[in-house]
Motif scaffolding. Structure first.
Motif, PDB file in Angstrom:
ATOM      1  N   LEU A   1       0.788  -1.235   0.000  1.00  0.00           N
ATOM      2  CA  LEU A   1       0.000   0.000   0.000  1.00  0.00           C
ATOM      3  C   LEU A   1       0.825   1.293   0.000  1.00  0.00           C
ATOM      4  CD1 LEU A   1      -3.043  -0.876   2.297  1.00  0.00           C
ATOM      5  CD2 LEU A   1      -2.840  -0.960  -0.193  1.00  0.00           C
ATOM      6  N   PRO A   2       1.896   1.405   0.803  1.00  0.00           N
ATOM      7  CA  PRO A   2       2.638   2.677   0.805  1.00  0.00           C
ATOM      8  C   PRO A   2       3.097   3.144  -0.569  1.00  0.00           C
ATOM      9  CG  PRO A   2       3.253   1.391   2.708  1.00  0.00           C
ATOM     10  CD  PRO A   2       2.377   0.499   1.878  1.00  0.00           C
ATOM     11  N   PRO A   3       3.757   2.305  -1.383  1.00  0.00           N
ATOM     12  CA  PRO A   3       4.158   2.800  -2.713  1.00  0.00           C
ATOM     13  C   PRO A   3       2.978   3.105  -3.615  1.00  0.00           C
ATOM     14  CG  PRO A   3       4.653   0.455  -2.487  1.00  0.00           C
ATOM     15  CD  PRO A   3       4.281   0.939  -1.134  1.00  0.00           C
ATOM     16  N   LEU A   4       1.899   2.336  -3.484  1.00  0.00           N
ATOM     17  CA  LEU A   4       0.712   2.571  -4.298  1.00  0.00           C
ATOM     18  C   LEU A   4       0.097   3.926  -3.981  1.00  0.00           C
ATOM     19  CD1 LEU A   4      -1.550   1.486  -6.222  1.00  0.00           C
ATOM     20  CD2 LEU A   4      -2.670   0.601  -4.152  1.00  0.00           C
ATOM     21  N   ILE A   5      -0.035   4.210  -2.697  1.00  0.00           N
ATOM     22  CA  ILE A   5      -0.651   5.467  -2.273  1.00  0.00           C
ATOM     23  C   ILE A   5       0.265   6.652  -2.575  1.00  0.00           C
ATOM     24  CG2 ILE A   5      -1.338   6.782  -0.211  1.00  0.00           C
ATOM     25  CD1 ILE A   5      -2.452   4.107   0.864  1.00  0.00           C
ATOM     26  N   ALA A   6       1.566   6.481  -2.341  1.00  0.00           N
ATOM     27  CA  ALA A   6       2.512   7.566  -2.624  1.00  0.00           C
ATOM     28  C   ALA A   6       2.482   7.943  -4.098  1.00  0.00           C
ATOM     29  CB  ALA A   6       3.917   7.156  -2.210  1.00  0.00           C
ATOM     30  N   GLU A   7       2.401   6.943  -4.963  1.00  0.00           N
ATOM     31  CA  GLU A   7       2.347   7.208  -6.397  1.00  0.00           C
ATOM     32  C   GLU A   7       1.077   7.963  -6.768  1.00  0.00           C
ATOM     33  OE1 GLU A   7       3.714   7.231 -10.297  1.00  0.00           O
ATOM     34  OE2 GLU A   7       4.725   6.736  -8.415  1.00  0.00           O
ATOM     35  N   ARG A   8      -0.055   7.564  -6.156  1.00  0.00           N
ATOM     36  CA  ARG A   8      -1.319   8.252  -6.447  1.00  0.00           C
ATOM     37  C   ARG A   8      -1.261   9.704  -5.976  1.00  0.00           C
ATOM     38  NH1 ARG A   8      -5.700   5.976  -8.524  1.00  0.00           N
ATOM     39  NH2 ARG A   8      -7.533   7.340  -8.581  1.00  0.00           N
TER      40      ARG A   8
ATOM     41  N   ALA B   1       5.384  11.648   0.715  1.00  0.00           N
ATOM     42  CA  ALA B   1       4.263  11.103   1.480  1.00  0.00           C
ATOM     43  C   ALA B   1       4.757  10.067   2.471  1.00  0.00           C
ATOM     44  CB  ALA B   1       3.241  10.478   0.541  1.00  0.00           C
ATOM     45  N   THR B   2       4.285  10.164   3.702  1.00  0.00           N
ATOM     46  CA  THR B   2       4.546   9.159   4.718  1.00  0.00           C
ATOM     47  C   THR B   2       3.245   8.393   4.941  1.00  0.00           C
ATOM     48  OG1 THR B   2       6.220  10.514   5.810  1.00  0.00           O
ATOM     49  CG2 THR B   2       5.248   8.737   7.100  1.00  0.00           C
ATOM     50  N   VAL B   3       3.259   7.109   4.645  1.00  0.00           N
ATOM     51  CA  VAL B   3       2.052   6.288   4.707  1.00  0.00           C
ATOM     52  C   VAL B   3       2.174   5.294   5.860  1.00  0.00           C
ATOM     53  CG1 VAL B   3       0.542   4.700   3.463  1.00  0.00           C
ATOM     54  CG2 VAL B   3       1.772   6.509   2.215  1.00  0.00           C
ATOM     55  N   GLN B   4       1.219   5.317   6.743  1.00  0.00           N
ATOM     56  CA  GLN B   4       1.200   4.397   7.876  1.00  0.00           C
ATOM     57  C   GLN B   4       0.057   3.404   7.690  1.00  0.00           C
ATOM     58  OE1 GLN B   4       1.902   5.896  11.889  1.00  0.00           O
ATOM     59  NE2 GLN B   4       0.028   4.884  12.567  1.00  0.00           N
ATOM     60  N   VAL B   5       0.385   2.114   7.763  1.00  0.00           N
ATOM     61  CA  VAL B   5      -0.612   1.061   7.592  1.00  0.00           C
ATOM     62  C   VAL B   5      -1.024   0.540   8.962  1.00  0.00           C
ATOM     63  CG1 VAL B   5      -1.130  -1.165   6.526  1.00  0.00           C
ATOM     64  CG2 VAL B   5       0.423   0.427   5.381  1.00  0.00           C
ATOM     65  N   ASP B   6      -2.326   0.617   9.256  1.00  0.00           N
ATOM     66  CA  ASP B   6      -2.862   0.163  10.539  1.00  0.00           C
ATOM     67  C   ASP B   6      -3.640  -1.132  10.370  1.00  0.00           C
ATOM     68  OD1 ASP B   6      -1.928   2.391  11.963  1.00  0.00           O
ATOM     69  OD2 ASP B   6      -3.639   3.586  11.292  1.00  0.00           O
ATOM     70  N   ALA B   7      -3.670  -1.918  11.443  1.00  0.00           N
ATOM     71  CA  ALA B   7      -4.483  -3.126  11.450  1.00  0.00           C
ATOM     72  C   ALA B   7      -5.957  -2.751  11.544  1.00  0.00           C
ATOM     73  CB  ALA B   7      -4.095  -4.005  12.639  1.00  0.00           C
ATOM     74  N   PRO B   8      -6.861  -3.606  11.064  1.00  0.00           N
ATOM     75  CA  PRO B   8      -8.295  -3.310  11.172  1.00  0.00           C
ATOM     76  C   PRO B   8      -8.691  -3.006  12.611  1.00  0.00           C
ATOM     77  CG  PRO B   8      -7.938  -5.198   9.749  1.00  0.00           C
ATOM     78  CD  PRO B   8      -6.604  -4.885  10.344  1.00  0.00           C
ATOM     79  N   GLY B   9      -9.446  -1.919  12.790  1.00  0.00           N
ATOM     80  CA  GLY B   9      -9.892  -1.515  14.116  1.00  0.00           C
ATOM     81  C   GLY B   9      -8.971  -0.554  14.821  1.00  0.00           C
ATOM     82  N   ASN B  10      -7.754  -0.362  14.305  1.00  0.00           N
ATOM     83  CA  ASN B  10      -6.792   0.529  14.963  1.00  0.00           C
ATOM     84  C   ASN B  10      -6.839   1.954  14.449  1.00  0.00           C
ATOM     85  OD1 ASN B  10      -5.921  -1.574  16.492  1.00  0.00           O
ATOM     86  ND2 ASN B  10      -3.803  -1.600  15.701  1.00  0.00           N
ATOM     87  N   LEU B  11      -7.459   2.199  13.286  1.00  0.00           N
ATOM     88  CA  LEU B  11      -7.394   3.517  12.661  1.00  0.00           C
ATOM     89  C   LEU B  11      -7.994   4.596  13.545  1.00  0.00           C
ATOM     90  CD1 LEU B  11      -6.595   5.082  10.113  1.00  0.00           C
ATOM     91  CD2 LEU B  11      -8.872   4.654   9.225  1.00  0.00           C
ATOM     92  N   ASN B  12      -9.159   4.328  14.113  1.00  0.00           N
ATOM     93  CA  ASN B  12      -9.826   5.341  14.912  1.00  0.00           C
ATOM     94  C   ASN B  12      -9.179   5.572  16.259  1.00  0.00           C
ATOM     95  OD1 ASN B  12     -11.750   5.762  12.933  1.00  0.00           O
ATOM     96  ND2 ASN B  12     -13.129   4.178  13.725  1.00  0.00           N
ATOM     97  N   ARG B  13      -8.264   4.688  16.647  1.00  0.00           N
ATOM     98  CA  ARG B  13      -7.572   4.870  17.922  1.00  0.00           C
ATOM     99  C   ARG B  13      -6.336   5.734  17.791  1.00  0.00           C
ATOM    100  NH1 ARG B  13      -5.421   0.600  20.583  1.00  0.00           N
ATOM    101  NH2 ARG B  13      -5.384  -0.876  18.847  1.00  0.00           N
ATOM    102  N   CYS B  14      -5.945   6.025  16.532  1.00  0.00           N
ATOM    103  CA  CYS B  14      -4.743   6.837  16.310  1.00  0.00           C
ATOM    104  C   CYS B  14      -5.067   8.311  16.514  1.00  0.00           C
ATOM    105  CB  CYS B  14      -4.222   6.639  14.894  1.00  0.00           C
ATOM    106  SG  CYS B  14      -3.705   4.946  14.555  1.00  0.00           S
TER     107      CYS B  14
END
Length: 315
Positions: free
Chosen positions: A284-291, A301-314
């Protein structure tokens, strides 16, 4: 799907943190062509400012004196711009990891602020001239103003050939436009006084020139402040960017998108994403950075990948 072990970066769990571009080099690019243009216009402006100051004093013209003050301010602004380029070219160090990019933004802010202060002084002096009109020698005033117009046209043409994406050069360019308008106003005032004898034309045209400069100066100040406040880059819709990223294959959720301008030509962003089941988090990071780069002109772009359910806790 197995996620890498999380760490405590920013005091919250995350799974993958990637800068998604090689080297992450923030070394500033200094346009040497712009530097040469500003140096040439600085010498031209400083030399004429002295001539104009003497001409304004001898003729008693507020329009010339105001424009002379404007020229002195411009010479100082151009010198500041040259210094800013040299400082910005310094490499990053351990305490200034982004380097000295923002020095150019500070120089642009100082240029705009100086213009606003100068406009205030011109308006004040014009009001005093309305209260107590003074004699104006229109002949010498016209001769000096014509020379000034030629000088400012040369400066205008030289700076116009530079990169207008550079706020430092654009600030200098706006100063020269203000000078050009000032010279044109002084010529008009001198001709009017020669034909009618109305010395009040001198302060009237001074105020008109000042008002024309205000809009450009305020725009430069406002833009510089927005950069220093790390506001979303001009023309970038954060909500639209998030919606665009959500449509990418393998992306389940997108959140905590932040974008700002490092300097005139560099946009930076951070974003958190959650992969769909079965998607490799590392993809995902290279895909999103390219977009972000191709569709939204975000270079870093700095892309952080979270596990399901962790996004809203950040946070």
């Amino acid at each position: 799907m197995r996620y890498p072990e999380s760490d405590d970066h920013n005091h919250h769990d995350h799974e993958e943190h990637d800068h998604s571009h090689e080297g992450h080099d923030h070394t500033p690019t200094v346009n040497e062509g712009n530097v040469r243009r500003i140096r040439f216009v600085f010498v031209l402006t400083a030399g004429y400012a002295l001539i104009q100051a003497i001409g304004g004093w001898l003729s008693g013209s507020l329009a010339l004196i105001a424009d002379s003050g404007h020229m002195v301010s411009d010479a100082a602004a151009l010198l500041l711009a040259l210094i800013a380029y040299r400082v910005a070219a310094r490499t990053a160090d351990s305490t200034r990891t982004y380097g000295f990019h923002r020095v150019r933004v500070l120089a642009a802010l100082a240029n705009g602020a100086a213009l606003l202060i100068l406009v205030s002084w011109i308006v004040w002096e014009a009001i005093e001239r309305f209260r107590e009109p003074t004699d104006v020698l229109a002949g010498p005033m016209l001769a000096v103003a014509v020379i000034g117009l030629v000088v400012n046209i040369v400066g205008f043409l030289v700076l116009r050939m530079g990169s207008q994406n550079d706020s430092n050069l654009r600030g200098a360019f706006l100063h020269v436009i203000g000078d050009l308008l000032g010279s044109a106003g002084a010529i008009a005032a001198a001709i009017g006084i020669l034909l009618t004898g109305w010395t009040v034309l001198d302060p009237i045209l001074s105020v008109l020139v000042a008002l024309l400069v205000v809009r450009s100066a305020w725009g430069l100040v406002n833009e510089s402040i927005q950069v220093l406040l790390q506001a979303t880059p001009r023309g970038l819709d954060a909500t639209a960017v998030v919606e665009d990223l959500r449509r990418l294959p393998g992306v389940a959720e997108v959140g905590h998108f932040h974008a700002w301008t490092l300097t005139d030509e560099t946009r930076i962003a951070t974003v958190h994403v959650v992969p769909m089941p079965g998607t490799d988090p590392l993809s995902l990071p290279p895909l999103i950075a390219e977009r972000l780069k191709e569709s939204h002109s975000i270079e870093h772009a700095t892309v952080q990948v979270d596990a399901p359910g962790n996004l809203n806790r950040c946070t």
